[in-house]
Design an enzyme around this catalytic site. Structure first.
Site, PDB file in Angstrom:
ATOM      1  CD  GLU A 234      -2.957  -1.116   0.535  1.00 46.15           C
ATOM      2  OE1 GLU A 234      -3.018  -0.076  -0.164  1.00 46.15           O
ATOM      3  OE2 GLU A 234      -3.950  -2.073   0.493  1.00 46.15           O
ATOM      4  CB  CYS A 268      -1.812   6.900   1.394  1.00 47.30           C
ATOM      5  SG  CYS A 268      -3.291   5.919   2.089  1.00 47.30           S
TER       6      CYS A 268
HETATM    7  P1  NAP Z   1       8.352   5.322   4.707  1.00 46.22           P
HETATM    8  O1  NAP Z   1       9.325   6.248   4.930  1.00 46.22           O
HETATM    9  O2  NAP Z   1       8.225   4.582   3.488  1.00 46.22           O
HETATM   10  O3  NAP Z   1       8.272   4.243   5.966  1.00 46.22           O
HETATM   11  C1  NAP Z   1       7.294   3.420   5.981  1.00 46.22           C
HETATM   12  C2  NAP Z   1       7.653   2.181   6.757  1.00 46.22           C
HETATM   13  O4  NAP Z   1       8.644   1.653   5.989  1.00 46.22           O
HETATM   14  C3  NAP Z   1       8.369   2.610   8.038  1.00 46.22           C
HETATM   15  O5  NAP Z   1       8.293   1.576   9.041  1.00 46.22           O
HETATM   16  C4  NAP Z   1       9.907   2.715   7.834  1.00 46.22           C
HETATM   17  O6  NAP Z   1      10.737   2.443   8.666  1.00 46.22           O
HETATM   18  C5  NAP Z   1      10.043   1.465   6.669  1.00 46.22           C
HETATM   19  N1  NAP Z   1      11.187   1.501   5.624  1.00 46.22           N
HETATM   20  C6  NAP Z   1      11.542   2.671   5.147  1.00 46.22           C
HETATM   21  N2  NAP Z   1      12.445   2.299   4.148  1.00 46.22           N
HETATM   22  C7  NAP Z   1      12.569   1.096   4.319  1.00 46.22           C
HETATM   23  C8  NAP Z   1      13.562   0.056   3.606  1.00 46.22           C
HETATM   24  N3  NAP Z   1      14.317   0.603   2.594  1.00 46.22           N
HETATM   25  N4  NAP Z   1      13.249  -1.244   4.173  1.00 46.22           N
HETATM   26  C9  NAP Z   1      12.610  -1.467   4.761  1.00 46.22           C
HETATM   27  N5  NAP Z   1      11.712  -0.709   5.478  1.00 46.22           N
HETATM   28  C10 NAP Z   1      11.638   0.602   5.419  1.00 46.22           C
HETATM   29  O7  NAP Z   1       6.924   5.986   4.567  1.00 46.22           O
HETATM   30  P2  NAP Z   1       6.480   7.108   5.235  1.00 46.22           P
HETATM   31  O8  NAP Z   1       7.108   8.559   5.117  1.00 46.22           O
HETATM   32  O9  NAP Z   1       6.660   6.658   7.012  1.00 46.22           O
HETATM   33  O10 NAP Z   1       4.926   7.222   4.995  1.00 46.22           O
HETATM   34  C11 NAP Z   1       4.657   7.930   4.011  1.00 46.22           C
HETATM   35  C12 NAP Z   1       3.986   7.150   2.750  1.00 46.22           C
HETATM   36  O11 NAP Z   1       3.444   6.088   3.198  1.00 46.22           O
HETATM   37  C13 NAP Z   1       3.305   7.933   1.853  1.00 46.22           C
HETATM   38  O12 NAP Z   1       3.893   7.786   0.643  1.00 46.22           O
HETATM   39  C14 NAP Z   1       1.777   7.446   2.034  1.00 46.22           C
HETATM   40  O13 NAP Z   1       1.116   7.948   0.688  1.00 46.22           O
HETATM   41  C15 NAP Z   1       2.089   6.142   2.217  1.00 46.22           C
HETATM   42  N6  NAP Z   1       0.921   5.652   2.684  1.00 46.22           N
HETATM   43  C16 NAP Z   1       0.104   4.715   2.152  1.00 46.22           C
HETATM   44  C17 NAP Z   1      -0.990   4.079   2.546  1.00 46.22           C
HETATM   45  C18 NAP Z   1      -1.814   3.296   1.734  1.00 46.22           C
HETATM   46  O14 NAP Z   1      -2.730   2.666   2.344  1.00 46.22           O
HETATM   47  N7  NAP Z   1      -1.513   3.164   0.474  1.00 46.22           N
HETATM   48  C19 NAP Z   1      -1.472   4.740   3.869  1.00 46.22           C
HETATM   49  C20 NAP Z   1      -0.610   5.394   4.367  1.00 46.22           C
HETATM   50  C21 NAP Z   1       0.475   6.036   3.984  1.00 46.22           C
HETATM   51  P3  NAP Z   1      11.624   3.722   9.437  1.00 46.22           P
HETATM   52  O15 NAP Z   1      10.667   4.608   9.947  1.00 46.22           O
HETATM   53  O16 NAP Z   1      12.367   3.157  10.445  1.00 46.22           O
HETATM   54  O17 NAP Z   1      12.349   4.551   8.128  1.00 46.22           O
END
Ligand code: NAP
Length: 465
Positions: A234, A268
């Site tokens: 997602e 999102c």
């Molecule tokens: P993020 O930086 O991608 O982090 C999400 C999760 O992934 C965190 O637990 C993060 O851990 C982990 N993570 C990041 N890089 C990783 C890697 N290379 N390998 C493994 N794990 C990794 O996203 P965010 O900034 O927290 O959230 C915002 C994004 O999420 C936006 O793009 C939003 O649209 C999307 N989102 C989508 C939905 C949906 O249902 N489609 C819902 C909500 C949010 P760390 O914090 O330790 O880096």
């Protein structure tokens, strides 16, 4: 990134957590595996009883849970309370329906005969320990919408939450433990993102679900693909919000504001691109801008705040760069476009609700996700152009359309490339409706029957006599 609670309203570090070392992760993986071996044998009624208890406990601690979320990521308190309540509702929804959603399926008798068999059916069996990598923006909801169906299906969960919401992550583990789920059924792993690969590669982990950014999705799916493990992704979105000539423009403008700034603009499924027919453009833009300008920006823990700070300092910087790029390439600022000048807000990561017009494909914001209270408004000549602009995005999470014309509706359902089309309202998730996207917004579905079946072994059972 340190695992820490840092209050985005004032930039103050409240608590820092040590990440789990390898031995501690190993203990949890072993516990997950052993919990699965007995949890998979429980009945739906036994699972439902515990899930109802968890919902009850969550309702009882709604205020405390809400304050933890607001402290860690800055959402207005009223929205945090609503999020916790919604989680309890989803837990009850799955507790009451999982057995029916996963009931055996029986193919038509003529097909069974055609296969040369005497009987056949399909059974949904659990897979095992599933890793959930989750974001901070809806820190309870994102986890519960995975955990409630996964646990009800007989799987067990391992949570790697975002590094800035460790208290929320531990509160989730504590909630399921207090509800009576056996040890190992739901565990939080306080680990950095660099430690995720080893967990995915561990043979006891059978599947991964990730909600987050495109980059995180790509790396997690690459490792899982290498291990041939199922994933659900997602990812981001830049949902269009179409306003067509037959729309109730005042109602559309009012709902557009909520659709854009809910959760301080960090959702999102927030509507991010407002695509307005030229006949109603001026009316919509002026009503929308006026409402965006009138929002109360401030302390998220104060009642009456509409928009709190962004969750991280980096998130605000990214947004400022995106807006700066648009202005540099000729976009106009109808309102906002800056940090608030109130000195009381100077230490927090605030950004004013912003409306940009004159956006063109040369600007990054045309194709990238603005994760904060920034709206772009486009003027289009007709429905063809509206659909073309809506689809001119790498994402495809959901979409919103304001119209009372049946032909417009059909056209939008046929042509908008997204996992949802919401008419005369805004996109919102509900346990009964599948949730997920296409293209760069990811794949797979959460919620509804589709969500609970994602992490099941769909087993064909056939008998020759
Ligand atoms: P993020 O930086 O991608 O982090 C999400 C999760 O992934 C965190 O637990 C993060 O851990 C982990 N993570 C990041 N890089 C990783 C890697 N290379 N390998 C493994 N794990 C990794 O996203 P965010 O900034 O927290 O959230 C915002 C994004 O999420 C936006 O793009 C939003 O649209 C999307 N989102 C989508 C939905 C949906 O249902 N489609 C819902 C909500 C949010 P760390 O914090 O330790 O880096």
């Amino acid at each position: 990134m340190a695992i820490a609670t840092i209050n985005p309203a004032d930039g103050r570090t409240v608590e820092v957590f040590d990440p789990l070392d390898e031995a501690a992760v190993e203990r949890r993986l072993a516990r997950a595996q052993s919990a699965f071996e007995s949890w998979r044998l429980t009945t739906f009624a036994q699972r439902a009883e515990l899930m109802h208890r968890a919902a009850e406990l969550l309702d009882q601690t709604n205020e405390q849970v809400a304050r933890t979320m607001t402290l860690e990521m800055g959402k207005p308190l009223a929205q945090a309370r609503a999020e916790a309540a919604k989680c309890a509702k989803a837990m009850r929804w799955y507790a009451d329906r999982a057995e029916a959603l996963l009931a055996d399926e029986h193919p038509a008798q003529e097909d069974v005969r055609d296969s040369g068999g005497a009987s056949a059916y399909v059974r949904y069996r659990p897979l095992g320990p599933v890793l959930a990598v989750m974001p901070w923006n809806f820190p309870f909801w994102q986890v519960v919408r995975f955990a409630a169906p996964a646990l009800m299906a007989g799987n067990v969960g391992l949570l790697k939450h975002a590094s800035n919401v460790p208290r929320t992550a531990l509160a989730l583990e504590d909630l399921f433990a207090r509800a009576g789920f056996p040890q190992g059924c739901f565990q939080t792993l306080l680990i950095s993102s660099s430690a995720v690969e080893a967990v995915i590669r561990d043979e006891r982990v059978v599947a991964v679900t990730l909600t987050g950014s495109e980059g995180a999705g790509r790396s997690v799916a690459a490792v899982a693909g290498d291990e041939i493990k199922k994933t659900v992704l997602e990812l981001g979105g830049s949902d269009p919000f179409l306003v067509l000539p037959s729309a109730d423009v005042a109602a559309a403008a009012e709902r557009a504001v909520t659709a854009r700034v809910q959760n301080n603009g960090q959702s999102c499924i927030a509507a991010k691109r407002f695509i307005v027919h030229t006949d109603v453009y001026e009316e919509f833009l002026s009503a929308f801008t006026e409402r965006m300008r009138a929002l109360t920006v401030g302390d998220p823990a104060a009642e009456g705040t509409d928009v709190g700070p962004l969750a991280t300092e980096q998130g605000r910087t990214d947004l400022e760069v995106l807006v700066g790029d648009a202005i540099g390439h000729g976009a106009s600022v109808a309102c906002g476009g800056a940090r608030p000048d109130d000195p009381a807000l100077a230490d927090g990561w605030y950004y004013l609700p912003t409306v940009l017009t004159g956006v063109t494909p040369r600007m990054r914001i045309h194709r990238e996700e603005a994760f904060g209270p920034v709206a772009t408004v486009y003027r289009v000549a007709d429905l063809d152009e509206a659909v073309a602009v809506a689809n001119d995005s790498p994402f495809g999470l959901s979409s919103n359309v304001w119209t009372t014309d049946d032909a417009d509706r059909e056209r939008c359902v046929r042509d908008l490339r997204a996992g949802g089309v919401f008419f005369n309202g805004m996109t919102a998730s509900h346990p009964a409706f599948p949730f997920g996207g296409v293209r760069r917004s990811g794949y797979g579905r959460e919620l509804s029957g589709h969500g609970i079946r994602e992490f099941c072994n769909v087993t064909t059972v056939w008998s020759g006599s």
